[in-house]
Scaffold this active site. Structure first.
Site, PDB file in Angstrom:
ATOM      1  N   LYS A  28       0.820  -1.207   0.000  1.00  0.00           N
ATOM      2  CA  LYS A  28       0.000   0.000   0.000  1.00  0.00           C
ATOM      3  C   LYS A  28       0.860   1.265   0.000  1.00  0.00           C
ATOM      4  CE  LYS A  28      -3.589   1.518   3.122  1.00  0.00           C
ATOM      5  NZ  LYS A  28      -4.521   1.052   4.117  1.00  0.00           N
ATOM      6  N   ARG A  33       2.762   6.013  -3.206  1.00  0.00           N
ATOM      7  CA  ARG A  33       3.894   6.854  -3.596  1.00  0.00           C
ATOM      8  C   ARG A  33       4.189   6.762  -5.088  1.00  0.00           C
ATOM      9  NH1 ARG A  33       4.103   5.595   1.629  1.00  0.00           N
ATOM     10  NH2 ARG A  33       5.230   6.887   3.137  1.00  0.00           N
ATOM     11  N   GLY A 100      -5.373   7.764   5.587  1.00  0.00           N
ATOM     12  CA  GLY A 100      -4.509   8.763   6.209  1.00  0.00           C
ATOM     13  C   GLY A 100      -3.237   8.977   5.413  1.00  0.00           C
ATOM     14  N   ARG A 128      -9.344  12.030  12.254  1.00  0.00           N
ATOM     15  CA  ARG A 128      -7.914  11.858  12.514  1.00  0.00           C
ATOM     16  C   ARG A 128      -7.162  13.191  12.468  1.00  0.00           C
ATOM     17  NH1 ARG A 128      -5.934   6.688   9.140  1.00  0.00           N
ATOM     18  NH2 ARG A 128      -4.064   7.046  10.386  1.00  0.00           N
ATOM     19  N   ASP A 326       1.539  -1.197  12.197  1.00  0.00           N
ATOM     20  CA  ASP A 326       0.231  -1.672  11.721  1.00  0.00           C
ATOM     21  C   ASP A 326      -0.010  -3.144  12.044  1.00  0.00           C
ATOM     22  OD1 ASP A 326      -0.693   0.716  10.649  1.00  0.00           O
ATOM     23  OD2 ASP A 326       0.355   0.403   8.761  1.00  0.00           O
ATOM     24  N   LYS A 353      -4.712   5.641  15.223  1.00  0.00           N
ATOM     25  CA  LYS A 353      -4.826   5.043  13.891  1.00  0.00           C
ATOM     26  C   LYS A 353      -6.293   5.132  13.444  1.00  0.00           C
ATOM     27  CE  LYS A 353      -0.697   3.665  12.566  1.00  0.00           C
ATOM     28  NZ  LYS A 353      -0.185   3.980  11.230  1.00  0.00           N
ATOM     29  N   ARG A 402      -7.893  -3.401   9.874  1.00  0.00           N
ATOM     30  CA  ARG A 402      -6.963  -4.333  10.519  1.00  0.00           C
ATOM     31  C   ARG A 402      -7.581  -5.008  11.754  1.00  0.00           C
ATOM     32  NH1 ARG A 402      -2.746  -3.646   7.237  1.00  0.00           N
ATOM     33  NH2 ARG A 402      -2.237  -1.517   6.632  1.00  0.00           N
TER      34      ARG A 402
END
EC number: 2.5.1.19
Length: 447
Positions: A28, A33, A100, A128, A326, A353, A402
């Site tokens: 991810k 990026r 995020g 967040r 994570d 998170k 998650r």
């Protein structure tokens, strides 16, 4: 994604052995990026293995809104970029969904161009904190107008005459570091980021790959990363390694389900990301790295995980936290099946998170019959050993992918099935989770 549509409750039943190959999605972090840097390059960047989860697709849409052309043919994504400093002003609000990473990196990338953009997200993302990114971006000359507490929706007015910045990150965060480096691309001179604790370095590796002049060196203050502004980027062909954070789920499932033997090919083993796998080995996991190699500047290997009945609780080194932040939810599930206590210090970042992950996991694990102790920046799971985890509980996921996956893995080896109130957020990072685990032999059903 999770903000829309009805919840999808799911239940996971005790499974027979898990066997086979698990082809998990692309990484991810690298997927986000590659799209953003491709959009900041003149010419065509080609990307294969891109994670096609909602978070990354939202970043692709955002890059199109800033003027890049992005299309997919076969397995390859083609990004025709606009160059460093070439972003156009978006016509509409940029919706980053649940991501995020996406929103913070994009804010950085546009903050040093003379354009204005407004960002929003789903219910979870809009809670967040964004000040950790907008504070350093203000040093370049960007101005942020958001809701109270520095929250989305938020409008960023990019700097007309950006200044180069030297910034020491107050918290270990690859997102903050990356946002500052991306902003520095369109500022003159040198932008410097100082990290007291090193975080994942995908941005530095990929910036160098596209042609930026960037150096990292360790000093008494921490890691010092220096970027020369206004580089000439060269389009790249990127093969995205598979995501270690996604690999964690089939790997950990294999360790706790009797008779399992699962191979997870082509996993990125960047040392700033691979902390979980070393921690599992410290606990006595039968986990091996095969076919070690390098692809696109990133170390890669095939992971083989086998059922490990004699796992032991350990003290997880606090300095490893940044490299596995994570993975603590799924680690806590493995800890439940280990003998003795697993203590996890230095993890306050988990409190902010997609959910408060310490609180969410502690509640669900207690519901499943485990003792969990917690403090502001630590928690301890008292393991019951293989075959002794009761289960039989419906865990709240708090719209966190998650958390949902972690409790579904728990149910594969607990004595009674485990349920989650909403499995829908899983699609943000691991859209093929249900099918992939089912192919290995898991029993997950929508209830």
């Amino acid at each position: 994604m999770s903000a829309h549509g009805d919840p999808i409750p799911m239940t996971s039943h005790r499974a027979g052995p898990l066997n086979g190959e698990a082809h998990v999605p692309g990484d991810k972090s690298i997927s986000h990026r590659s799209l953003i840097l491709g959009a900041m390059t003149i010419g065509e960047t080609k990307v294969t293995g891109l994670l096609e989860g909602q978070d990354v697709l939202d970043t692709a849409k955002a890059m199109q809104a800033f003027g890049a052309q992005i299309e997919k043919t076969g397995d390859t994504w083609h990004v025709h970029g606009v160059g460093v400093g070439g972003f156009l002003e978006p016509e509409n609000v940029i919706d980053c969904g649940n991501s995020g990473t996406g929103v913070r990196l994009i804010m950085g990338a546009m903050a040093t161009s003379p354009i204005t953009a407004t960002f929003t997200g789903d219910a979870s993302l809009n809670k967040r904190p964004m000040a950790r990114v907008t504070d350093p971006l203000a040093l370049f000359g960007a101005v942020a107008h958001g809701r109270s507490g520095g929250r989305l929706p938020m409008t960023i007015v990019g700097a007309r005459d950006p200044l180069p910045v030297t910034y020491t990150t107050p918290v270990p965060s690859a997102q903050v570091k990356s946002a500052v480096l991306l902003a520095g691309l369109n500022a003159p001179g040198e932008t410097v980021v100082i990290e007291r604790e090193a975080t994942r370095d995908h941005s530095e590796r990929m910036l160098a790959g596209f042609g930026a002049t960037i150096t990292s060196e360790d000093s008494p203050e921490g890691r010092v990363i220096t970027l020369q502004g206004r580089p000439e980027f060269t389009p790249q062909t990127i093969i995205v390694p598979r995501d270690p954070s996604s690999a964690a789920f089939p790997v950990c499932a294999a360790l706790i389900v009797e008779g399992s033997d699962v191979l997870v090919p082509n996993i990125g083993l960047n040392p700033t990301r691979a902390g979980l796998f070393f921690t599992l080995q410290d606990m006595g996991a039968d986990l091996t790295f095969e076919n070690m190699r390098e692809e696109g500047g990133e170390p890669v290997a095939d992971l083989r995980a086998k059922f490990s009945p004699d796992l032991k609780g350990i003290e997880v080194p606090a300095e490893r936290a940044a490299s596995m932040i994570d993975e603590y939810p799924i680690l806590s599930v493995v800890a439940a099946f280990a003998e003795g206590k697993t203590h996890m210090p230095g993890v306050k970042e988990l409190r902010v998170k997609e959910s408060d992950r310490i609180d969410a996991m502690a509640r669900g694990l207690r519901g499943a019959g485990l003792q969990v102790d917690e403090g502001e920046d630590w928690w301890t799971v008292h393991g019951l050993g293989h075959g002794n985890v009761p289960g039989g509980y419906t865990a709240q996921t708090f719209l966190d992918h998650r958390i949902a996956m972690a409790f579904l893995i728990l149910g594969m080896s607990s004595n009674k099935p485990m349920s989650v109130d909403d499995g829908q957020p899983i699609a943000t990072s691991f859209p093929i989770f249900e099918g992939l685990m089912g192919d290995l032999g898991a029993r997950i059903e929508r209830t």
